[in-house]
Design a protein around this motif. Sequence first.
Motif, PDB file in Angstrom:
ATOM      1  N   ASP A 378       0.816  -1.205   0.000  1.00  0.00           N
ATOM      2  CA  ASP A 378       0.000   0.000   0.000  1.00  0.00           C
ATOM      3  C   ASP A 378       0.854   1.262   0.000  1.00  0.00           C
ATOM      4  OD1 ASP A 378      -2.099  -1.740   0.074  1.00  0.00           O
ATOM      5  OD2 ASP A 378      -2.604  -1.385   2.172  1.00  0.00           O
ATOM      6  N   ASP A 379       1.925   1.303   0.794  1.00  0.00           N
ATOM      7  CA  ASP A 379       2.751   2.508   0.869  1.00  0.00           C
ATOM      8  C   ASP A 379       3.509   2.751  -0.423  1.00  0.00           C
ATOM      9  OD1 ASP A 379       1.897   3.079   3.397  1.00  0.00           O
ATOM     10  OD2 ASP A 379       3.683   2.332   4.424  1.00  0.00           O
ATOM     11  N   VAL A 380       4.001   1.679  -1.059  1.00  0.00           N
ATOM     12  CA  VAL A 380       4.729   1.856  -2.313  1.00  0.00           C
ATOM     13  C   VAL A 380       3.765   2.263  -3.426  1.00  0.00           C
ATOM     14  CG1 VAL A 380       6.127   0.711  -4.074  1.00  0.00           C
ATOM     15  CG2 VAL A 380       6.595   0.317  -1.651  1.00  0.00           C
ATOM     16  N   ARG A 381       2.604   1.656  -3.476  1.00  0.00           N
ATOM     17  CA  ARG A 381       1.619   2.060  -4.493  1.00  0.00           C
ATOM     18  C   ARG A 381       1.213   3.521  -4.296  1.00  0.00           C
ATOM     19  NH1 ARG A 381      -3.037  -2.349  -5.989  1.00  0.00           N
ATOM     20  NH2 ARG A 381      -1.712  -4.103  -6.588  1.00  0.00           N
ATOM     21  N   ASN A 440     -20.548  -6.429  -9.137  1.00  0.00           N
ATOM     22  CA  ASN A 440     -19.323  -5.681  -8.809  1.00  0.00           C
ATOM     23  C   ASN A 440     -19.237  -5.311  -7.328  1.00  0.00           C
ATOM     24  OD1 ASN A 440     -16.846  -4.752  -9.870  1.00  0.00           O
ATOM     25  ND2 ASN A 440     -17.588  -2.645  -9.964  1.00  0.00           N
ATOM     26  N   ARG A 441     -19.945  -6.057  -6.478  1.00  0.00           N
ATOM     27  CA  ARG A 441     -19.884  -5.774  -5.036  1.00  0.00           C
ATOM     28  C   ARG A 441     -18.710  -6.456  -4.362  1.00  0.00           C
ATOM     29  NH1 ARG A 441     -25.442  -6.873  -5.695  1.00  0.00           N
ATOM     30  NH2 ARG A 441     -25.054  -9.007  -4.956  1.00  0.00           N
ATOM     31  N   ASP A 442     -18.167  -7.503  -4.978  1.00  0.00           N
ATOM     32  CA  ASP A 442     -17.092  -8.272  -4.356  1.00  0.00           C
ATOM     33  C   ASP A 442     -15.737  -7.621  -4.626  1.00  0.00           C
ATOM     34  OD1 ASP A 442     -17.578  -9.062  -7.140  1.00  0.00           O
ATOM     35  OD2 ASP A 442     -15.913 -10.445  -6.807  1.00  0.00           O
ATOM     36  N   GLY A 443     -14.715  -8.063  -3.923  1.00  0.00           N
ATOM     37  CA  GLY A 443     -13.365  -7.551  -4.121  1.00  0.00           C
ATOM     38  C   GLY A 443     -13.106  -6.286  -3.337  1.00  0.00           C
ATOM     39  N   HIS A 444     -11.836  -5.950  -3.167  1.00  0.00           N
ATOM     40  CA  HIS A 444     -11.446  -4.767  -2.408  1.00  0.00           C
ATOM     41  C   HIS A 444     -11.946  -3.497  -3.091  1.00  0.00           C
ATOM     42  CE1 HIS A 444      -8.979  -7.140   0.219  1.00  0.00           C
ATOM     43  NE2 HIS A 444      -8.202  -7.549  -0.756  1.00  0.00           N
ATOM     44  N   GLY A 445     -12.428  -2.562  -2.293  1.00  0.00           N
ATOM     45  CA  GLY A 445     -12.852  -1.289  -2.841  1.00  0.00           C
ATOM     46  C   GLY A 445     -11.709  -0.312  -3.014  1.00  0.00           C
ATOM     47  N   GLU A 446     -10.704  -0.383  -2.125  1.00  0.00           N
ATOM     48  CA  GLU A 446      -9.566   0.526  -2.194  1.00  0.00           C
ATOM     49  C   GLU A 446      -8.329  -0.250  -2.614  1.00  0.00           C
ATOM     50  OE1 GLU A 446      -7.449   2.937  -2.924  1.00  0.00           O
ATOM     51  OE2 GLU A 446      -8.772   4.177  -1.694  1.00  0.00           O
ATOM     52  N   ASN A 447      -7.809   0.115  -3.769  1.00  0.00           N
ATOM     53  CA  ASN A 447      -6.658  -0.598  -4.313  1.00  0.00           C
ATOM     54  C   ASN A 447      -5.417   0.275  -4.455  1.00  0.00           C
ATOM     55  OD1 ASN A 447      -7.835  -3.392  -5.319  1.00  0.00           O
ATOM     56  ND2 ASN A 447      -9.345  -1.822  -5.829  1.00  0.00           N
ATOM     57  N   PHE A 448      -5.516   1.562  -4.078  1.00  0.00           N
ATOM     58  CA  PHE A 448      -4.391   2.501  -4.225  1.00  0.00           C
ATOM     59  C   PHE A 448      -3.845   2.430  -5.654  1.00  0.00           C
ATOM     60  CE2 PHE A 448      -4.396   1.184   0.289  1.00  0.00           C
ATOM     61  CZ  PHE A 448      -4.765   2.408   0.833  1.00  0.00           C
ATOM     62  N   SER A 449      -4.770   2.485  -6.599  1.00  0.00           N
ATOM     63  CA  SER A 449      -4.429   2.346  -8.011  1.00  0.00           C
ATOM     64  C   SER A 449      -4.654   3.665  -8.739  1.00  0.00           C
ATOM     65  CB  SER A 449      -5.279   1.239  -8.646  1.00  0.00           C
ATOM     66  OG  SER A 449      -6.667   1.566  -8.563  1.00  0.00           O
ATOM     67  N   TRP A 450      -4.258   3.709  -9.996  1.00  0.00           N
ATOM     68  CA  TRP A 450      -4.450   4.879 -10.846  1.00  0.00           C
ATOM     69  C   TRP A 450      -4.487   4.409 -12.291  1.00  0.00           C
ATOM     70  CZ3 TRP A 450      -0.182   3.403  -8.248  1.00  0.00           C
ATOM     71  CH2 TRP A 450       1.032   3.270  -8.920  1.00  0.00           C
ATOM     72  N   ASN A 451      -4.787   5.319 -13.238  1.00  0.00           N
ATOM     73  CA  ASN A 451      -4.968   4.854 -14.613  1.00  0.00           C
ATOM     74  C   ASN A 451      -4.283   5.711 -15.666  1.00  0.00           C
ATOM     75  OD1 ASN A 451      -6.584   7.130 -14.824  1.00  0.00           O
ATOM     76  ND2 ASN A 451      -8.529   5.994 -14.806  1.00  0.00           N
ATOM     77  N   CYS A 452      -3.468   6.678 -15.257  1.00  0.00           N
ATOM     78  CA  CYS A 452      -2.757   7.547 -16.204  1.00  0.00           C
ATOM     79  C   CYS A 452      -3.725   8.269 -17.149  1.00  0.00           C
ATOM     80  CB  CYS A 452      -1.713   6.773 -16.996  1.00  0.00           C
ATOM     81  SG  CYS A 452      -0.282   6.276 -16.005  1.00  0.00           S
ATOM     82  N   GLY A 453      -4.918   8.559 -16.642  1.00  0.00           N
ATOM     83  CA  GLY A 453      -5.850   9.398 -17.379  1.00  0.00           C
ATOM     84  C   GLY A 453      -6.903   8.683 -18.188  1.00  0.00           C
ATOM     85  N   VAL A 454      -6.768   7.378 -18.387  1.00  0.00           N
ATOM     86  CA  VAL A 454      -7.738   6.595 -19.161  1.00  0.00           C
ATOM     87  C   VAL A 454      -8.040   5.312 -18.396  1.00  0.00           C
ATOM     88  CG1 VAL A 454      -8.186   5.352 -21.305  1.00  0.00           C
ATOM     89  CG2 VAL A 454      -6.949   7.530 -21.366  1.00  0.00           C
ATOM     90  N   GLU A 455      -9.305   5.003 -18.201  1.00  0.00           N
ATOM     91  CA  GLU A 455      -9.688   3.785 -17.494  1.00  0.00           C
ATOM     92  C   GLU A 455      -9.634   2.584 -18.436  1.00  0.00           C
ATOM     93  OE1 GLU A 455     -11.346   1.850 -13.901  1.00  0.00           O
ATOM     94  OE2 GLU A 455     -10.111   3.593 -14.372  1.00  0.00           O
ATOM     95  N   GLY A 456      -8.778   1.625 -18.116  1.00  0.00           N
ATOM     96  CA  GLY A 456      -8.716   0.406 -18.893  1.00  0.00           C
ATOM     97  C   GLY A 456      -7.822   0.498 -20.105  1.00  0.00           C
ATOM     98  N   PRO A 457      -8.036  -0.377 -21.095  1.00  0.00           N
ATOM     99  CA  PRO A 457      -7.168  -0.422 -22.270  1.00  0.00           C
ATOM    100  C   PRO A 457      -7.116   0.914 -22.999  1.00  0.00           C
ATOM    101  CG  PRO A 457      -8.590  -2.357 -22.192  1.00  0.00           C
ATOM    102  CD  PRO A 457      -9.083  -1.415 -21.126  1.00  0.00           C
ATOM    103  N   SER A 458      -5.945   1.213 -23.557  1.00  0.00           N
ATOM    104  CA  SER A 458      -5.761   2.469 -24.285  1.00  0.00           C
ATOM    105  C   SER A 458      -4.713   2.263 -25.365  1.00  0.00           C
ATOM    106  CB  SER A 458      -5.318   3.579 -23.333  1.00  0.00           C
ATOM    107  OG  SER A 458      -5.005   4.758 -24.052  1.00  0.00           O
ATOM    108  N   ASP A 459      -4.854   2.999 -26.487  1.00  0.00           N
ATOM    109  CA  ASP A 459      -3.812   3.004 -27.516  1.00  0.00           C
ATOM    110  C   ASP A 459      -3.148   4.369 -27.626  1.00  0.00           C
ATOM    111  OD1 ASP A 459      -5.850   4.448 -28.654  1.00  0.00           O
ATOM    112  OD2 ASP A 459      -6.175   3.088 -30.352  1.00  0.00           O
ATOM    113  N   ASP A 460      -3.414   5.236 -26.637  1.00  0.00           N
ATOM    114  CA  ASP A 460      -2.795   6.555 -26.605  1.00  0.00           C
ATOM    115  C   ASP A 460      -1.328   6.407 -26.212  1.00  0.00           C
ATOM    116  OD1 ASP A 460      -1.814   9.077 -25.582  1.00  0.00           O
ATOM    117  OD2 ASP A 460      -3.884   9.792 -25.569  1.00  0.00           O
ATOM    118  N   PRO A 461      -0.390   6.857 -27.060  1.00  0.00           N
ATOM    119  CA  PRO A 461       1.042   6.676 -26.745  1.00  0.00           C
ATOM    120  C   PRO A 461       1.451   7.314 -25.420  1.00  0.00           C
ATOM    121  CG  PRO A 461       0.746   7.324 -29.041  1.00  0.00           C
ATOM    122  CD  PRO A 461      -0.591   7.478 -28.382  1.00  0.00           C
TER     123      PRO A 461
END
Length: 595
Positions: A378-381, A440-461
């Motif tokens: 968590d701290d590194v993420r 979508n109720r299962d699984g952790h709600g807080e993942n300390f994640s991010w998406n670099c501006g686009v959620e999910g797959p992207s082809d933006d360089p």
Amino acid sequence: MTPAYGATSLGGVTHFRVRSPQASALWLCLFDGADERRIPMDRQGDDWFAELAGQHAGAAYGYRADGEWAPEHGLWFDPAKLLVDPYAVELDRRFVQDPALTQFGVDTAHLVPRAIVPMASEPVRKEAPKFQRGGLIYEINVRGFTMLHPDVPKGIRGTVAALAHPAVLAHLKKLHVSAIELMPITAWIDERHLGPLGLSNAWGYNPVAMMALDPGLCPGGVAELRKTAAALHDAGIGVILDLVFNHTGESDIHGGVISLRGLDNAGYAHAPDGSLINDTGCGNTLDFANPAVRELTVASLHHFVRNCGVDGFRFDLAPIMARGPGFSADAPIFAEIAADPLLADRVMIAEPWDIGPGGYQLGNFPADWLEWNDKYRDDVRRFWRGDGTIGDVVTRIAGSSDIFPEQCRSVNFLAAHDGFTLADSVAYLYKHNEANGEANRDGHGENFSWNCGVEGPSDDPEVLACRDADLRALLSTLFASTGTIMLTAGDEFGRSQRGNNNAYAQDNEIGWVDWKGRDLALESFTADLAKARAEQLAFFTSFPQEGEWVKSNGEPMGNGDWQEVGVLKYRLNSANLSLSISREGPTKHARWRPA
């Protein structure tokens, strides 16, 4: 000489012994195809015995027990239920869910696996564990790891045998893996709700028989695991089994009567009113205050070391092993393992949390145990996401002495089977578990994640470059960290689960490792990190004795610098290594290399 529990051969006689203190009658059931022969067993104290003249290796058997049927009082005796021997080491088929398992008087012999009388064999020659502290543990879902591997023959994909294939061994050696950690390979049953959803358990954390290998993952039984472990040892790689001793798949009061419940329900922890304690979230909790539960646990560990050559164990929801009813670092099971000549030198790893009262016990296990360190994750993420502090991340990199003050026992990881994959942690802000059928109720709600501006797959360089830089920064931080490190299979080359952070029920391409689609550049980068770490491994086994954090201009860090600094370096004089971290703008990076 009293025979051991289970089925054993002594002096030309095959002995069967099973514990059932409250049964009024018990039968050994021998099977020849669909034909069943019932042999009444004799009682001696809490145990029941039967003997057959001659060697009966390979024979299929089970038990039936009679007594009172009063589930509200913890009594589940029903002679219509075929019961699996808790000490079985091999089964003839996998477990399946069926309403008949819960219905009094409905026979289940056509459903329940039969145990197999084991072959007599010489124990594996005991050697020191191949695993080295400070090394890399590689977490593997046995089925998902090779189902899509193009070089592994289709006939063995998804099995323990596949792990000994030359292509798999070459990949492990490329990453300088110290030990593989196999997610559960003992026989489990699907949770009741999965069948109607068209899903099945893909992880195995729902066992019924604690030492019986799952026939789907290990169709060759003990011999297959033993041969695979030997091949890995020849390659210098240890084998750690992830085991579940906290609950069984017989579940809550609405679950089936399959094994322990129909023989000795006192093995489960009960509240004063008789209701099942559920410190696992799985319906029941094994009672480690009960000596019989500890005896079964130690016997299971013995079996995997003596007969399979295993180097160590990771224990799921491990605080439960020390409950009686509250957690104690002086719990009997720890002392029994430490005093056992066969187990004392094995690698022991705790997942140091459960959902019971006082269930978070990070840092509180015995001094010779390793522990999964979720604070590291968590701290590194959070640091690389941009909202964590430099003070927190350097504490984690240096071995988490705030948690393990006496010696470095941290298993540092950025992602595990439970949660986002490493690549998904930089591509998804939100979990996407819709395929699990729970809205979508299962699984952790807080993942300390991010998406670099686009959620999910992207082809933006730009998005792809951002994610690639973040993955390399995360991996560099992991491989530069003091303590043992863990990588989940496929994270070295960008494995994705499409944002699913609880893929336990995805025995399909969501949960399987995509070998053809892997990021070869990231894989090569990870292999270089692994090589550099392996060459300096001794440094990472204990807290740093020499070295200092310095600012980018070379000046030592001051007390006021920890929250504001943008660029810093860790100069490790004794190991001749340096780590450079920057979290600012386009220069965001973590670089670790020989100085």
